[in-house]
Motif scaffolding. Structure first.
Motif, PDB file in Angstrom:
ATOM      1  N   GLY A 134     -25.408  23.208  26.816  1.00 20.43           N
ATOM      2  CA  GLY A 134     -25.875  24.062  27.894  1.00 20.43           C
ATOM      3  C   GLY A 134     -25.406  25.494  27.698  1.00 20.43           C
ATOM      4  N   SER A 135     -26.103  26.406  28.355  1.00 15.66           N
ATOM      5  CA  SER A 135     -25.790  27.833  28.265  1.00 15.66           C
ATOM      6  C   SER A 135     -26.409  28.547  29.456  1.00 15.66           C
ATOM      7  CB  SER A 135     -26.365  28.406  26.963  1.00 15.66           C
ATOM      8  OG  SER A 135     -26.247  29.811  26.934  1.00 15.66           O
ATOM      9  N   ARG A 136     -25.816  29.648  29.837  1.00 16.14           N
ATOM     10  CA  ARG A 136     -26.412  30.459  30.904  1.00 16.14           C
ATOM     11  C   ARG A 136     -27.626  31.237  30.402  1.00 16.14           C
ATOM     12  NH1 ARG A 136     -20.863  31.092  31.648  1.00 16.14           N
ATOM     13  NH2 ARG A 136     -20.135  30.143  33.571  1.00 16.14           N
ATOM     14  N   ASP A 137     -27.726  31.414  29.094  1.00 17.06           N
ATOM     15  CA  ASP A 137     -28.819  32.167  28.489  1.00 17.06           C
ATOM     16  C   ASP A 137     -30.080  31.296  28.452  1.00 17.06           C
ATOM     17  OD1 ASP A 137     -30.634  33.475  26.839  1.00 17.06           O
ATOM     18  OD2 ASP A 137     -29.114  34.105  25.405  1.00 17.06           O
ATOM     19  N   PRO A 138     -31.128  31.683  29.165  1.00 20.34           N
ATOM     20  CA  PRO A 138     -32.334  30.848  29.204  1.00 20.34           C
ATOM     21  C   PRO A 138     -33.004  30.680  27.840  1.00 20.34           C
ATOM     22  CG  PRO A 138     -32.698  32.930  30.349  1.00 20.34           C
ATOM     23  CD  PRO A 138     -31.250  32.885  29.973  1.00 20.34           C
ATOM     24  N   LEU A 139     -32.815  31.619  26.924  1.00 21.68           N
ATOM     25  CA  LEU A 139     -33.405  31.489  25.591  1.00 21.68           C
ATOM     26  C   LEU A 139     -32.729  30.399  24.771  1.00 21.68           C
ATOM     27  CD1 LEU A 139     -33.966  35.246  24.656  1.00 21.68           C
ATOM     28  CD2 LEU A 139     -35.634  33.580  25.522  1.00 21.68           C
TER      29      LEU A 139
END
Length: 121
Positions: free
Chosen positions: A11-16
Motif C-alpha cells: 500500500g501507499s498514499r500515492d495513487p499512482l
C-alpha cells in the motif's frame, strides 16, 4: 466451490503506486472472467484484506487464493500476512484460504526480471 483471487500488496498514499496492482488484476479478469479478483493492502491504502474478504465471502465465495505481491520476503510477507490470514480463517470458517508464496519467490518472475534488465544492454 466458488473461487476468488486477492492480490495483496503493501500500500501507499500515492495513487499512482496502485496502478501496477490494478493492471495485474485487470489482466486476470480478462483471462479468467468468471474468477473474481480484487486488490487489498496492508497499510496506507484501501481496501484492507479484511474488507475484501468480507465482501467476497458475503457474495458467496468459498475459496480465496491470496497472492502476496512482494518482491522481497520481509517481515510483512513472513509474519504479518500469515497472522492476518490465520485470523481470517477463524473469522470465516466456511471459506478456504490459500496463502501463496510472495511473487518474488517465483522462478518465472525472477527470470522475467532478469530478461527485462538484460534488454537494456
Amino acid at each position: 466451490m466458488t473461487k476468488a483471487i486477492i492480490l495483496f500488496a503493501h500500500g501507499s498514499r500515492d495513487p499512482l503506486w496502485h496502478k501496477p496492482m490494478e493492471a495485474v488484476a485487470a489482466r486476470i479478469a480478462a483471462q479468467a472472467p468468471d474468477t473474481p479478483v480484487a486488490c487489498a493492502y496492508l497499510e496506507l491504502s484501501t481496501p484492507d484484506l479484511s474488507t475484501v474478504v468480507d465482501q467476497l465471502a458475503g457474495s458467496g465465495i468459498t475459496a480465496i487464493s491470496i497472492v502476496p505481491m512482494f518482491l522481497g520476503v520481509g517481515r510483512h510477507a513472513r509474519e504479518d500476512l500469515p497472522m492476518l490470514v490465520n485470523g481470517l480463517r477463524f473469522q470465516y470458517p466456511s471459506v478456504t484460504f490459500t496463502l501463496n508464496p510472495a511473487v518474488g519467490e517465483n522462478a518465472k518472475l525472477v527470470q522475467l526480471l532478469a530478461d527485462i534488465a538484460l534488454e537494456g544492454l
